[in-house]
Design a protein around this motif. Sequence first.
Motif, PDB file in Angstrom:
ATOM      1  N   LYS A 103      13.071  13.035   7.833  1.00  0.00           N
ATOM      2  CA  LYS A 103      13.765  14.186   7.267  1.00  0.00           C
ATOM      3  C   LYS A 103      13.243  15.516   7.788  1.00  0.00           C
ATOM      4  O   LYS A 103      13.690  16.564   7.341  1.00  0.00           O
ATOM      5  N   TYR A 104      12.273  15.445   8.746  1.00  0.00           N
ATOM      6  CA  TYR A 104      11.722  16.698   9.230  1.00  0.00           C
ATOM      7  C   TYR A 104      12.749  17.524   9.993  1.00  0.00           C
ATOM      8  O   TYR A 104      12.529  18.698  10.263  1.00  0.00           O
ATOM      9  N   ASP A 105      13.901  16.944  10.348  1.00  0.00           N
ATOM     10  CA  ASP A 105      14.897  17.685  11.126  1.00  0.00           C
ATOM     11  C   ASP A 105      15.673  18.682  10.262  1.00  0.00           C
ATOM     12  O   ASP A 105      16.352  19.553  10.799  1.00  0.00           O
ATOM     13  N   GLU A 106      15.574  18.576   8.937  1.00  0.00           N
ATOM     14  CA  GLU A 106      16.346  19.476   8.079  1.00  0.00           C
ATOM     15  C   GLU A 106      15.885  20.929   8.230  1.00  0.00           C
ATOM     16  O   GLU A 106      16.698  21.851   8.310  1.00  0.00           O
ATOM     17  N   PHE A 107      14.560  21.129   8.273  1.00  0.00           N
ATOM     18  CA  PHE A 107      14.060  22.484   8.477  1.00  0.00           C
ATOM     19  C   PHE A 107      14.440  22.981   9.869  1.00  0.00           C
ATOM     20  O   PHE A 107      14.847  24.135  10.048  1.00  0.00           O
ATOM     21  N   ALA A 108      14.324  22.093  10.888  1.00  0.00           N
ATOM     22  CA  ALA A 108      14.658  22.484  12.256  1.00  0.00           C
ATOM     23  C   ALA A 108      16.123  22.890  12.371  1.00  0.00           C
ATOM     24  O   ALA A 108      16.461  23.865  13.052  1.00  0.00           O
ATOM     25  N   LEU A 109      17.013  22.160  11.666  1.00  0.00           N
ATOM     26  CA  LEU A 109      18.425  22.492  11.717  1.00  0.00           C
ATOM     27  C   LEU A 109      18.680  23.863  11.090  1.00  0.00           C
ATOM     28  O   LEU A 109      19.440  24.674  11.632  1.00  0.00           O
ATOM     29  N   SER A 110      18.044  24.130   9.953  1.00  0.00           N
ATOM     30  CA  SER A 110      18.206  25.429   9.308  1.00  0.00           C
ATOM     31  C   SER A 110      17.722  26.552  10.217  1.00  0.00           C
ATOM     32  O   SER A 110      18.368  27.607  10.333  1.00  0.00           O
ATOM     33  N   LEU A 111      16.607  26.316  10.896  1.00  0.00           N
ATOM     34  CA  LEU A 111      16.061  27.315  11.807  1.00  0.00           C
ATOM     35  C   LEU A 111      17.013  27.553  12.981  1.00  0.00           C
ATOM     36  O   LEU A 111      17.276  28.702  13.367  1.00  0.00           O
ATOM     37  N   LEU A 112      17.562  26.467  13.546  1.00  0.00           N
ATOM     38  CA  LEU A 112      18.488  26.600  14.676  1.00  0.00           C
ATOM     39  C   LEU A 112      19.764  27.333  14.264  1.00  0.00           C
ATOM     40  O   LEU A 112      20.303  28.135  15.033  1.00  0.00           O
ATOM     41  N   ASP A 113      20.256  27.048  13.073  1.00  0.00           N
ATOM     42  CA  ASP A 113      21.450  27.744  12.581  1.00  0.00           C
ATOM     43  C   ASP A 113      21.188  29.253  12.478  1.00  0.00           C
ATOM     44  O   ASP A 113      22.038  30.078  12.842  1.00  0.00           O
ATOM     45  N   THR A 114      20.010  29.606  11.979  1.00  0.00           N
ATOM     46  CA  THR A 114      19.654  31.025  11.863  1.00  0.00           C
ATOM     47  C   THR A 114      19.552  31.672  13.240  1.00  0.00           C
ATOM     48  O   THR A 114      20.038  32.791  13.459  1.00  0.00           O
TER      49      THR A 114
END
Length: 220
Positions: free
Chosen positions: A83-94
């Motif tokens: 589930k570590y990709d959830e933070f990465a996805l939020s960061l990429l969206d920003t």
Amino acid sequence: MTSVQQPSTSTKDDILMYLLRQGEATAHDLAEHFEVSAQAIRRHLKDLEAEALIEHRTVQEGMGRPNHLYQISAKGRDRYPAKYDEFALSLLDTMAATMGQDQVGTMLRKQWERKALEYRDRIGTGSLGERVARLVQIRQAEGYMSEWHEVSDGDVRQTGPGYIITEYNCAISHIAESFPSVCGHELEMFQVALTDCTVQRTHWLVRGEHRCGYLVQGLD
């Protein structure tokens, strides 16, 4: 009186793992594979479907009763990637909102180039088979359900030793949904990491298949 074999407490997880690897299966297939009664398997399938972890489609074969083919659902797949990709996805969206999609794409490419060189260093030297095995071990440690096997004669037209890398889940599935270019970079990454070989994609989760597959072949 003959007793009915009772399924183990891990049978539900075993069913999910089996469907993840095989793609689809009937209740009869599962009962035979796990050597439990069809009635017990159907109870587990009913529970798993109620939890939305699996789904089924109905097929008609001949004049008999329709058959249910079960497969793992998107929710079921989400049990396996980290589930570590959830933070990465939020960061990429920003970053995409502030920098623009093109710049994020360039950044992702540079990240995969860096990852490829890291893989190559960690894999080290040795035969192609040894390096493929070490790459799969690294991917497993990163959350991928990855495995490999040597290509049998006649499976493909071979120019040298051949190996299939199969990954049944995607540890960055949430990122891949929003930034599909990362999947294309994976192919390039394997090519750079292994060297002295060709790498071709054979299967792709993004296209609705139940696994990602790569054919790795040595050069003449």
